[in-house]
Design an enzyme around this catalytic site. Sequence first.
Site, PDB file in Angstrom:
ATOM      1  N   GLY A  11       1.011  -1.064  -0.089  1.00 21.72           N
ATOM      2  CA  GLY A  11      -0.179   0.242   0.140  1.00 21.72           C
ATOM      3  C   GLY A  11       0.874   1.252  -0.027  1.00 21.72           C
ATOM      4  O   GLY A  11       1.478   1.689   0.334  1.00 21.72           O
ATOM      5  N   ARG A  72       0.659  -4.945  -5.200  1.00 20.92           N
ATOM      6  CA  ARG A  72       1.107  -6.219  -4.698  1.00 20.92           C
ATOM      7  C   ARG A  72       1.016  -7.141  -5.946  1.00 20.92           C
ATOM      8  O   ARG A  72       0.270  -7.783  -6.188  1.00 20.92           O
ATOM      9  CB  ARG A  72      -0.289  -5.946  -3.823  1.00 20.92           C
ATOM     10  CG  ARG A  72      -0.340  -4.751  -2.562  1.00 20.92           C
ATOM     11  CD  ARG A  72      -1.726  -5.055  -1.611  1.00 20.92           C
ATOM     12  NE  ARG A  72      -2.241  -4.762  -1.061  1.00 20.92           N
ATOM     13  CZ  ARG A  72      -1.747  -3.829  -0.062  1.00 20.92           C
ATOM     14  NH1 ARG A  72      -0.921  -4.351   0.806  1.00 20.92           N
ATOM     15  NH2 ARG A  72      -2.210  -2.401   0.685  1.00 20.92           N
ATOM     16  N   ASP A 103       5.689  -4.517   6.600  1.00 23.12           N
ATOM     17  CA  ASP A 103       5.769  -5.559   6.365  1.00 23.12           C
ATOM     18  C   ASP A 103       5.889  -7.226   5.474  1.00 23.12           C
ATOM     19  O   ASP A 103       7.497  -7.158   5.073  1.00 23.12           O
ATOM     20  CB  ASP A 103       5.556  -6.716   7.708  1.00 23.12           C
ATOM     21  CG  ASP A 103       5.662  -8.104   7.820  1.00 23.12           C
ATOM     22  OD1 ASP A 103       6.957  -8.120   8.705  1.00 23.12           O
ATOM     23  OD2 ASP A 103       5.133  -9.008   7.397  1.00 23.12           O
ATOM     24  N   THR A 125       4.494   2.218   4.985  1.00 22.47           N
ATOM     25  CA  THR A 125       2.842   2.225   5.352  1.00 22.47           C
ATOM     26  C   THR A 125       2.878   3.425   6.278  1.00 22.47           C
ATOM     27  O   THR A 125       2.656   3.770   7.578  1.00 22.47           O
ATOM     28  CB  THR A 125       2.692   1.166   5.968  1.00 22.47           C
ATOM     29  OG1 THR A 125       1.607   0.607   6.270  1.00 22.47           O
ATOM     30  CG2 THR A 125       3.172   0.353   7.258  1.00 22.47           C
ATOM     31  N   ASP A 127       0.251   2.403   8.512  1.00 21.85           N
ATOM     32  CA  ASP A 127      -0.873   1.531   9.238  1.00 21.85           C
ATOM     33  C   ASP A 127       0.609   1.558  10.756  1.00 21.85           C
ATOM     34  O   ASP A 127      -0.452   1.483  12.100  1.00 21.85           O
ATOM     35  CB  ASP A 127      -1.201   0.474   9.277  1.00 21.85           C
ATOM     36  CG  ASP A 127      -2.049   0.234   8.080  1.00 21.85           C
ATOM     37  OD1 ASP A 127      -2.698   0.580   8.092  1.00 21.85           O
ATOM     38  OD2 ASP A 127      -2.276  -1.042   8.335  1.00 21.85           O
ATOM     39  N   ASP A 129       2.858  -0.315  11.935  1.00 20.10           N
ATOM     40  CA  ASP A 129       2.752  -1.545  12.407  1.00 20.10           C
ATOM     41  C   ASP A 129       3.947  -2.503  12.158  1.00 20.10           C
ATOM     42  O   ASP A 129       3.791  -3.601  12.181  1.00 20.10           O
ATOM     43  CB  ASP A 129       0.845  -2.489  11.384  1.00 20.10           C
ATOM     44  CG  ASP A 129       1.920  -2.217  10.105  1.00 20.10           C
ATOM     45  OD1 ASP A 129       2.188  -1.856  10.157  1.00 20.10           O
ATOM     46  OD2 ASP A 129       0.666  -3.466   9.965  1.00 20.10           O
ATOM     47  N   ARG A 171      -5.539  -2.740   9.982  1.00 29.20           N
ATOM     48  CA  ARG A 171      -5.946  -4.140   9.783  1.00 29.20           C
ATOM     49  C   ARG A 171      -5.788  -5.158  10.742  1.00 29.20           C
ATOM     50  O   ARG A 171      -6.227  -5.563  11.412  1.00 29.20           O
ATOM     51  CB  ARG A 171      -5.397  -5.671   8.558  1.00 29.20           C
ATOM     52  CG  ARG A 171      -6.017  -5.169   7.091  1.00 29.20           C
ATOM     53  CD  ARG A 171      -5.585  -6.421   6.177  1.00 29.20           C
ATOM     54  NE  ARG A 171      -3.771  -5.234   5.824  1.00 29.20           N
ATOM     55  CZ  ARG A 171      -3.209  -5.412   4.826  1.00 29.20           C
ATOM     56  NH1 ARG A 171      -3.789  -5.361   3.775  1.00 29.20           N
ATOM     57  NH2 ARG A 171      -2.124  -4.882   5.093  1.00 29.20           N
TER      58      ARG A 171
HETATM   59  N1  LIG Z   1       6.676 -14.204   3.226  1.00 30.37           N
HETATM   60  C1  LIG Z   1       6.637 -12.886   1.433  1.00 30.37           C
HETATM   61  N2  LIG Z   1       7.753 -13.647   1.185  1.00 30.37           N
HETATM   62  C2  LIG Z   1       7.836 -12.938  -0.301  1.00 30.37           C
HETATM   63  N3  LIG Z   1       8.019 -11.363  -0.423  1.00 30.37           N
HETATM   64  C3  LIG Z   1       5.932 -11.501   0.187  1.00 30.37           C
HETATM   65  C4  LIG Z   1       6.457 -11.889   1.482  1.00 30.37           C
HETATM   66  N4  LIG Z   1       4.505 -11.338   1.829  1.00 30.37           N
HETATM   67  C5  LIG Z   1       5.156 -10.310   0.503  1.00 30.37           C
HETATM   68  N5  LIG Z   1       5.063 -10.627  -0.602  1.00 30.37           N
HETATM   69  C6  LIG Z   1       5.480  -9.405  -1.399  1.00 30.37           C
HETATM   70  O1  LIG Z   1       5.721  -7.794  -1.222  1.00 30.37           O
HETATM   71  C7  LIG Z   1       4.567  -7.477  -1.143  1.00 30.37           C
HETATM   72  C8  LIG Z   1       3.812  -6.429  -0.637  1.00 30.37           C
HETATM   73  O2  LIG Z   1       3.508  -7.018   0.542  1.00 30.37           O
HETATM   74  P1  LIG Z   1       2.505  -6.270   1.461  1.00 30.37           P
HETATM   75  O3  LIG Z   1       1.717  -7.143   1.923  1.00 30.37           O
HETATM   76  O4  LIG Z   1       0.748  -6.590   0.239  1.00 30.37           O
HETATM   77  O5  LIG Z   1       2.565  -5.100   2.014  1.00 30.37           O
HETATM   78  P2  LIG Z   1       3.395  -4.467   2.607  1.00 30.37           P
HETATM   79  O6  LIG Z   1       4.874  -4.210   2.085  1.00 30.37           O
HETATM   80  O7  LIG Z   1       2.509  -3.001   2.236  1.00 30.37           O
HETATM   81  O8  LIG Z   1       2.545  -5.373   4.108  1.00 30.37           O
HETATM   82  C9  LIG Z   1       3.426  -8.822  -1.312  1.00 30.37           C
HETATM   83  O9  LIG Z   1       3.257  -8.535  -3.318  1.00 30.37           O
HETATM   84  C10 LIG Z   1       4.544  -9.697  -2.641  1.00 30.37           C
HETATM   85  O10 LIG Z   1       4.393  -9.733  -3.813  1.00 30.37           O
HETATM   86  O1  LIG Z   2      -5.308  -0.994  -1.119  1.00 34.45           O
HETATM   87  P1  LIG Z   2      -5.855  -1.862  -0.626  1.00 34.45           P
HETATM   88  O2  LIG Z   2      -4.959  -2.781  -0.921  1.00 34.45           O
HETATM   89  O3  LIG Z   2      -6.932  -1.807  -0.065  1.00 34.45           O
HETATM   90  O4  LIG Z   2      -5.089  -1.853   0.891  1.00 34.45           O
HETATM   91  C1  LIG Z   2      -6.327  -1.462   2.386  1.00 34.45           C
HETATM   92  C2  LIG Z   2      -4.646  -1.926   3.388  1.00 34.45           C
HETATM   93  O5  LIG Z   2      -3.845  -1.131   3.336  1.00 34.45           O
HETATM   94  C3  LIG Z   2      -3.527  -0.310   4.686  1.00 34.45           C
HETATM   95  O6  LIG Z   2      -3.578   0.840   4.907  1.00 34.45           O
HETATM   96  C4  LIG Z   2      -2.455  -0.585   3.866  1.00 34.45           C
HETATM   97  O7  LIG Z   2      -1.388  -1.975   4.085  1.00 34.45           O
HETATM   98  P2  LIG Z   2      -0.347  -2.208   4.254  1.00 34.45           P
HETATM   99  O8  LIG Z   2       0.530  -2.168   5.132  1.00 34.45           O
HETATM  100  O9  LIG Z   2       0.337  -4.403   3.580  1.00 34.45           O
HETATM  101  O10 LIG Z   2       0.063  -1.629   2.922  1.00 34.45           O
HETATM  102  C5  LIG Z   2      -4.044  -1.427   5.938  1.00 34.45           C
HETATM  103  O11 LIG Z   2      -4.447  -0.836   6.933  1.00 34.45           O
HETATM  104  C6  LIG Z   2      -5.220  -1.250   4.226  1.00 34.45           C
HETATM  105  O12 LIG Z   2      -6.210  -2.821   5.226  1.00 34.45           O
END
Ligand SMILES: Nc1ncnc2c1ncn2[C@@H]1O[C@H](COP(=O)(O)OP(=O)(O)O)[C@@H](O)[C@H]1O
Ligand SMILES: O=P(O)(O)OC[C@H]1O[C@](O)(COP(=O)(O)O)[C@@H](O)[C@@H]1O
Length: 318
Positions: A11, A72, A103, A125, A127, A129, A171
């Site tokens: 995000g 993502r 994360d 992010t 959040d 978090d 979340r």
């Molecule tokens: N366990 C993982 N191992 C490798 N790549 C990951 C993993 N988790 C997430 N990713 C990659 O990082 C991207 C972003 O993760 P996501 O959880 O959607 O957002 P954020 O980085 O904001 O937490 C995912 O779409 C995926 O391509």
């Molecule tokens: O843009 P999307 O895919 O609907 O994501 C919504 C999510 O983005 C966030 O703001 C941030 O999420 P990430 O840290 O995974 O990017 C969450 O709180 C929310 O659930």
Amino acid sequence: MKKIGVLTSGGDSQGMNSAIRSIVRTGIASGFEMVGIRRGYDGLMEKDFTILESKDVGDILYRGGTFLRSARSEEFRTEEGQTKAVNNLKEAGIEYLVVIGGDGSYRGAAELNKQGIKTYGLPGTIDNDIPLTDYTIGFDTTLNVVTEAIGNLRDTMSSHERVSVIEVMGRDCGDIALHAGIASGVDAILVPEIPADIQKISAKLKDGFERGKTHSIVMVAEGVGKAEDIAHQINEYSGLDTRATVLGHIQRGGTPSAFDRVFTSRMGHKVIELVEKDIYGVALGIEKNEITYHSFEEIFASEDELNQNLYKVFEDLV
Ligand SMILES: Nc1ncnc2c1ncn2[C@@H]1O[C@H](COP(=O)(O)OP(=O)(O)O)[C@@H](O)[C@H]1O
Ligand SMILES: O=P(O)(O)OC[C@H]1O[C@](O)(COP(=O)(O)O)[C@@H](O)[C@@H]1O
């Protein structure tokens, strides 16, 4: 000339542009070639690379979103996807990679690091978090956006003597709800980390109206449940007129706050310093107003906990 790649993933959050600008300009000043990778890990697998000069990051400091775009990526989660990404980076001569994301993005960066790419994480992010950093990129701006939106809601809720249930992002983390809730003087804050008693909250709200209040605001982090359901329950228990508002993606937009701009500029500067010292496999953060860094392993082994003292501050205010 050694090459440093930059990408934004997951995000988006306000301040990502400011971070990219700082990384690119400091990198160029230190003699590196800077490469932007568009659309996060998707772009890495599709070789969506672009050389970034200083002028390319002009006019973005004050813009929300990320001009490199974000995504993502499902494919990148697979072993084949990661192998493709590593090969593309090696083929392009990109030795260092800065990933700005949350994360999930850090997990991906840690995998690339294991496979020989020197990686860095910046906490992008809204959040808040990510462990081992007091703030994440965009969190401060989001608090301001939410606080302003609540001000607007308060006006109409007051005229109609209603309870407003407001759902904010988060979340698994109640930080936006807690901080923006305190900043907005709300009556109840529901976060995923602390179980809530809706019946008790409803009784308290009813009592407030009986004492002459003209409106009440209940803040809900999305991880707790839907605002619509909670508004319905409050209405059932108290008989008060309730309305639900989901702020949604509005929270992720807007010009970054001065705090987010300065903090990201500092982190961008620090990441280049780490590249020069050949320190890698780390994510940056801000702790006690110092820009710090920790290995990805240390971050994954740590918990990001709700600030219980701050929750107590709130409880004593209502
Ligand atoms: N366990 C993982 N191992 C490798 N790549 C990951 C993993 N988790 C997430 N990713 C990659 O990082 C991207 C972003 O993760 P996501 O959880 O959607 O957002 P954020 O980085 O904001 O937490 C995912 O779409 C995926 O391509
Ligand atoms: O843009 P999307 O895919 O609907 O994501 C919504 C999510 O983005 C966030 O703001 C941030 O999420 P990430 O840290 O995974 O990017 C969450 O709180 C929310 O659930």
